[in-house]
Enzyme design. Structure first.
Site, short mmCIF file in Angstrom:
data_model
loop_
_atom_site.label_atom_id
_atom_site.label_comp_id
_atom_site.label_asym_id
_atom_site.label_seq_id
_atom_site.Cartn_x
_atom_site.Cartn_y
_atom_site.Cartn_z
NE ARG A 167 3.06 -9.31 3.45
CZ ARG A 167 2.95 -8.07 3.00
NH1 ARG A 167 2.76 -7.08 3.84
NH2 ARG A 167 3.04 -7.82 1.72
CB SER B 75 -2.11 1.97 3.87
OG SER B 75 -2.18 1.07 4.94
CG ASP C 70 -9.87 -0.87 3.55
OD1 ASP C 70 -9.60 -1.74 4.40
OD2 ASP C 70 -9.11 0.08 3.29
CG HIS D 257 -6.03 -1.76 3.20
ND1 HIS D 257 -6.42 -0.46 3.37
CD2 HIS D 257 -4.67 -1.77 3.41
CE1 HIS D 257 -5.38 0.29 3.69
NE2 HIS D 257 -4.31 -0.47 3.70
CG ASP D 258 -3.52 -5.61 -0.60
OD1 ASP D 258 -3.02 -4.75 0.17
OD2 ASP D 258 -3.09 -6.78 -0.68
#
Length: 383
Positions: free
Chosen positions: A239, A167, A332, A362-363
Site C-alpha cells: 500500500r 483507474s 497523474d 492519480h487520486d
C-alpha cells in the site's frame, strides 16, 4: 473501527467481508457454474455483491453502472455503518442535484469478481468450506465483465445509459464497451489506459513481492490464521508503494516537505511526516482489505490489454459505439494523460481528452468531484 482501537488490537488475518458479518447495503446474485475464465479453468460458481441507488425506470432506460478501482468496493456512497467500515469512495457523485441523482438514475455498483467485500475471491469459501487462498484461479478484466453482464441480465438491464469507471474501474468500463458494444450507450473513462504499460507493471512488481515475501503469506493460505498472523506487513508495504504512485511529488512536497512527525525526530528513531502518512494509509488498508484479493486484482490489472486477440488496441477501440468522454488528471504519474489521449483519439464516439486539473496526482479522480460531476452530467444529460 477507529484509529485508537486499531492501535490496541491485532488486525484479523484478512480484512475481507465474511459470511456472518453485517450485510449493510449489499445485495447478491449467484451465478451457477461452471463459470469459464479467459486464462483457463473455471469457477464452480460465483457470488457477486452489489449495491444500488434509485429505481429502474419502467422502460429500463436509466441504469448506470459504476465500477470501482483496485481497493474500492460496491459502497460508492453512504457513511460508515455496520458492514461498511469506510464511507462511500465516490460519495460526491450520488445524491440530489449531483450527476447520479437517484431521483433520475438507477445506479448499480458491483464488487469486482476477485474482490473481498462480498464477491467471490481468494477469501471466499470454496466447495470444501475452506478459503480459496492459493487455489484461486487467474482472473482477467474480461472475466469481471462477464460476471457483471450476468448481473445486468438478472436486473433486467439490456442497455446501460452510462458505464463509468476510474483507474481499474476504467479498465472494466472500457472492456464493457468493447465486449458488449450494444449494451453501452454512454461511456466515461477516467484515469485509465487501453493496456497496462511496462511502467505500470513495474510499479506493481515490488507490491506483489512485498506481499508474497511476507512470512505470513503462506503461499496465499493464511485466511485461517489468528489475528496478527496474516500478511499485514507485506500488504502494508504494498500500500505504501502504491500510494506513492497515486499522489504527485509536488503535492507530497507541499503537504509534508521535510517536516518531522509531531513529537518525533528521525535522528532518534522517529519518522518524517510523510512516513507517518504512508504508515497511516497502510494501517487503514490492512483492516479492510484482503492480501489475496490485492494480489489477484493487481495481476488482473497487469493483464489488461483491450486489444488482446482483437487485432490490437486500435482495432478494439474502433469497435466502441458508445458516446464517450475520456478524462485524465494532469498530475497523474501512474496513468499519465498520454494514455487517455490514446483512448480519446481511438474511440469513434469521443472528442479530445478532457483534463482534470488537480495537484493530487492519480487520486485526483476520486478527490476532484466537482470536475468529475460536470463531465458526468455532460455525458448523461447531453449538455
Amino acid at each position: 473501527m477507529g484509529g485508537t482501537r486499531h492501535r490496541l488490537l491485532a488486525p484479523p488475518a484478512s480484512g475481507a467481508w465474511r459470511i456472518g458479518d453485517p450485510v449493510g447495503r449489499r445485495q447478491w446474485i449467484s451465478i451457477p457454474g461452471p463459470f469459464p475464465l479467459e486464462a483457463g479453468g473455471v469457477l464452480p460458481s460465483v457470488q457477486l455483491a452489489y449495491e444500488t441507488w434509485g429505481q429502474l425506470a419502467p422502460d429500463r432506460s436509466n441504469a448506470v453502472l459504476v465500477l470501482h478501482a483496485l481497493t474500492g468496493d460496491s459502497h460508492v456512497a453512504g457513511g460508515v455503518a455496520p458492514g461498511h467500515p469506510t464511507p462511500g469512495w465516490w460519495d460526491g457523485l450520488i445524491g440530489p442535484g449531483r450527476a447520479l441523482d437517484p431521483e433520475r438514475w438507477f445506479v448499480v455498483a458491483p464488487n469486482v469478481l476477485g474482490g473481498c467485500q462480498g464477491s467471490t475471491g481468494p477469501s471466499s469459501p470454496a466447495g470444501d468450506g475452506r478459503a480459496w487462498g492459493s487455489r484461486f484461479p487467474v482472473l482477467t478484466v474480461r472475466d469481471s465483465v462477464a460476471a457483471e453482464a450476468v448481473l445486468a441480465d438478472r436486473l433486467g438491464i439490456d442497455r446501460w445509459a452510462g458505464v463509468i469507471g476510474g483507474s481499474m474501474g476504467g479498465m472494466r468500463a472500457l472492456e464493457w464497451a468493447v465486449s458488449e458494444p450494444d449494451r453501452v450507450d454512454g461511456l466515461f473513462l477516467l484515469a485509465s489506459p487501453a493496456a497496462s504499460s511496462a511502467d505500470q507493471i513495474a510499479w506493481c512488481a515490488p507490491q506483489l513481492a512485498a506481499i508474497e515475501g511476507d512470512p505470513y503469506w503462506r503461499d496465499g493460505d493464511y485466511h485461517h490464521a489468528p489475528p496478527g498472523r496474516g500478511p499485514h506487513t507485506g500488504l502494508g508495504t504494498a500500500r505504501r508503494i502504491a500510494h506513492l504512485s497515486y499522489r504527485s511529488a509536488a503535492e507530497l512536497g507541499t503537504r509534508f516537505g521535510r517536516q518531522h512527525q509531531v513529537g518525533e525526530h528521525p535522528w532518534r528513531g522517529g519518522r518524517y511526516a510523510v512516513e507517518s502518512y504512508l504508515d497511516h494509509q497502510a494501517q487503514k488498508l490492512i483492516w479492510r482489505f484482503d492480501a489475496g484479493s490485492y494480489v489477484t486484482l493487481t495481476r488482473m490489472m497487469n493483464a489488461h490489454d483491450v486489444g488482446r486477440d482483437r487485432g490490437g488496441v486500435a482495432a478494439a477501440l474502433r469497435g466502441v459505439r458508445a458516446r464517450t468522454i475520456v478524462a485524465g488528471v494532469d498530475s497523474d504519474r501512474l496513468y499519465p494523460l498520454a494514455q487517455q489521449a490514446e483512448l480519446a483519439a481511438g474511440i469513434p464516439g469521443s472528442d479530445e481528452v478532457r483534463v482534470i486539473n488537480s495537484p493530487y496526482g492519480h487520486d485526483g479522480f476520486l478527490i476532484e468531484t466537482a470536475q468529475v460531476n460536470a463531465l458526468l452530467k455532460e455525458l448523461l444529460e447531453g449538455d
